[in-house]
Design a protein around this motif. Structure first.
Motif, mmCIF file in Angstrom:
data_model
loop_
_atom_site.group_PDB
_atom_site.id
_atom_site.type_symbol
_atom_site.label_atom_id
_atom_site.label_comp_id
_atom_site.label_asym_id
_atom_site.label_seq_id
_atom_site.Cartn_x
_atom_site.Cartn_y
_atom_site.Cartn_z
ATOM 1 N N UNK A 1 0.854 -1.177 0.000
ATOM 2 C CA UNK A 1 0.000 0.000 0.000
ATOM 3 C C UNK A 1 0.890 1.226 0.000
ATOM 4 N N UNK A 2 0.502 2.214 -0.767
ATOM 5 C CA UNK A 2 1.269 3.459 -0.753
ATOM 6 C C UNK A 2 1.078 4.108 0.599
ATOM 7 N N UNK A 3 2.135 4.607 1.118
ATOM 8 C CA UNK A 3 2.081 5.255 2.418
ATOM 9 C C UNK A 3 2.869 6.551 2.320
ATOM 10 N N UNK A 4 2.251 7.616 2.770
ATOM 11 C CA UNK A 4 2.954 8.887 2.789
ATOM 12 C C UNK A 4 3.910 8.855 3.962
ATOM 13 N N UNK A 5 5.196 9.022 3.673
ATOM 14 C CA UNK A 5 6.169 8.938 4.755
ATOM 15 C C UNK A 5 6.719 10.296 5.140
ATOM 16 N N UNK B 1 7.167 20.759 2.978
ATOM 17 C CA UNK B 1 6.639 21.851 2.179
ATOM 18 C C UNK B 1 5.568 21.299 1.266
ATOM 19 N N UNK B 2 5.748 21.464 -0.029
ATOM 20 C CA UNK B 2 4.787 20.931 -0.988
ATOM 21 C C UNK B 2 5.169 19.547 -1.483
ATOM 22 N N UNK B 3 6.313 19.023 -1.040
ATOM 23 C CA UNK B 3 6.749 17.695 -1.451
ATOM 24 C C UNK B 3 6.060 16.635 -0.598
ATOM 25 N N UNK B 4 5.451 15.646 -1.273
ATOM 26 C CA UNK B 4 4.818 14.523 -0.583
ATOM 27 C C UNK B 4 5.565 13.262 -1.014
ATOM 28 N N UNK B 5 6.265 12.646 -0.061
ATOM 29 C CA UNK B 5 7.066 11.457 -0.343
ATOM 30 C C UNK B 5 6.258 10.226 0.041
ATOM 31 N N UNK B 6 6.083 9.327 -0.922
ATOM 32 C CA UNK B 6 5.339 8.089 -0.698
ATOM 33 C C UNK B 6 6.306 6.907 -0.801
ATOM 34 N N UNK C 1 1.297 12.339 -4.462
ATOM 35 C CA UNK C 1 2.706 11.936 -4.358
ATOM 36 C C UNK C 1 3.551 12.776 -5.311
ATOM 37 N N UNK C 2 4.631 13.335 -4.806
ATOM 38 C CA UNK C 2 5.585 14.037 -5.654
ATOM 39 C C UNK C 2 6.821 13.167 -5.895
ATOM 40 N N UNK C 3 7.157 12.358 -4.891
ATOM 41 C CA UNK C 3 8.292 11.438 -4.984
ATOM 42 C C UNK C 3 7.836 10.082 -4.464
ATOM 43 N N UNK C 4 8.165 9.025 -5.209
ATOM 44 C CA UNK C 4 7.970 7.678 -4.685
ATOM 45 C C UNK C 4 9.333 7.193 -4.258
ATOM 46 N N UNK C 5 9.502 7.051 -2.957
ATOM 47 C CA UNK C 5 10.750 6.541 -2.405
ATOM 48 C C UNK C 5 10.653 5.028 -2.424
ATOM 49 N N UNK C 6 11.103 4.472 -3.541
ATOM 50 C CA UNK C 6 10.958 3.051 -3.798
ATOM 51 C C UNK C 6 10.567 2.882 -5.252
ATOM 52 N N UNK D 1 3.745 13.896 -9.447
ATOM 53 C CA UNK D 1 4.816 12.905 -9.390
ATOM 54 C C UNK D 1 5.943 13.287 -10.346
ATOM 55 N N UNK D 2 7.116 13.551 -9.778
ATOM 56 C CA UNK D 2 8.272 13.955 -10.584
ATOM 57 C C UNK D 2 9.451 12.988 -10.457
ATOM 58 N N UNK D 3 9.412 12.100 -9.459
ATOM 59 C CA UNK D 3 10.575 11.245 -9.230
ATOM 60 C C UNK D 3 10.181 9.902 -8.639
ATOM 61 N N UNK D 4 10.864 8.851 -9.118
ATOM 62 C CA UNK D 4 10.788 7.509 -8.539
ATOM 63 C C UNK D 4 12.221 7.126 -8.204
ATOM 64 N N UNK D 5 12.485 6.743 -6.962
ATOM 65 C CA UNK D 5 13.871 6.491 -6.563
ATOM 66 C C UNK D 5 14.391 5.116 -6.998
ATOM 67 N N UNK D 6 13.508 4.152 -7.224
ATOM 68 C CA UNK D 6 13.956 2.820 -7.634
ATOM 69 C C UNK D 6 13.610 2.575 -9.106
ATOM 70 N N UNK D 7 12.540 1.839 -9.399
ATOM 71 C CA UNK D 7 12.212 1.496 -10.786
ATOM 72 C C UNK D 7 10.727 1.657 -11.058
#
Length: 183
Positions: free
Chosen positions: A22-26, A30-35, A54-59, A82-88
């Motif tokens: 499940x996506x979880x906001x971590x 500011x305006x960045x929402x990391x999921x 979500x602005x960034x998916x950390x994963x 959504x502007x960034x995905x840290x993994x794939x």
């Protein structure tokens, strides 16, 4: 055909890489929402609650096994934050989805910190997928791309992967798409 399909199924089953999450906001900075790692599967209705804001998916972002949807099911689904995905980013057997242009219009970076078998971007067996549509994608920092068995996908050979990727073109696996069958 069996060997290629078995590659992805074996990979999915044996590695446990595709985690039902499940996506979880971590974090909200500011305006960045990391999921966290996000898994959208089986139903189009799962997109909005998992990706909204979500602005960034950390994963990783895995979109897969949505087999009973048509193109109209994806209308209005857009996640411009959504502007960034840290993994794939992995897409596998998502019926009805034709492009990511409206869904992820501002996705600019796939970091590839963790890869799916050396790949940061996988688009596999997407029967209605006509084009990637990630016009804002400027960087895949680590990992190659695997774009395979997408019978409707065109223009994939027009993407200048050398400008986006930090790997050799030989590391990419782009085969059995509509472009390969034309001409």
């Amino acid at each position: 055909m069996y060997q290629v399909t078995s590659w992805i199924l074996f990979t999915l089953a044996s590695t446990g890489v595709l985690i039902h999450a499940e996506a979880e906001i971590i974090s909200t900075r500011g305006k960045e929402v990391v999921c966290t790692t996000t898994d959208v599967r089986n139903q189009v209705e799962q997109f909005r609650p998992k990706l909204e804001n979500c602005t960034v998916i950390e994963g990783s972002l895995q979109i897969l096994l949505i087999e009973h949807a048509d193109t109209y099911a994806y209308e209005g689904l857009s996640f411009p934050n959504l502007v960034e995905i840290t993994d794939y980013l992995l897409l596998y057997r998502v019926y009805g989805l034709r492009t990511l242009s409206n869904m992820f219009p501002n996705l600019a970076v796939i970091r590839g910190q963790r890869l799916f078998f050396n790949y940061a971007l996988v688009v596999f067996e997407m029967p209605n997928f006509e084009g990637l549509g990630l016009s804002s994608l400027t960087t895949i920092e680590r990992g190659a791309v695997r774009i395979e068995k997408n019978s409707a996908m065109c223009y994939i050979n027009t993407i200048d992967w050398d400008r986006i990727l930090n790997v050799r073109m030989d590391d990419n696996f782009i085969m059995e798409n509509k472009d390969d069958k034309v001409g």
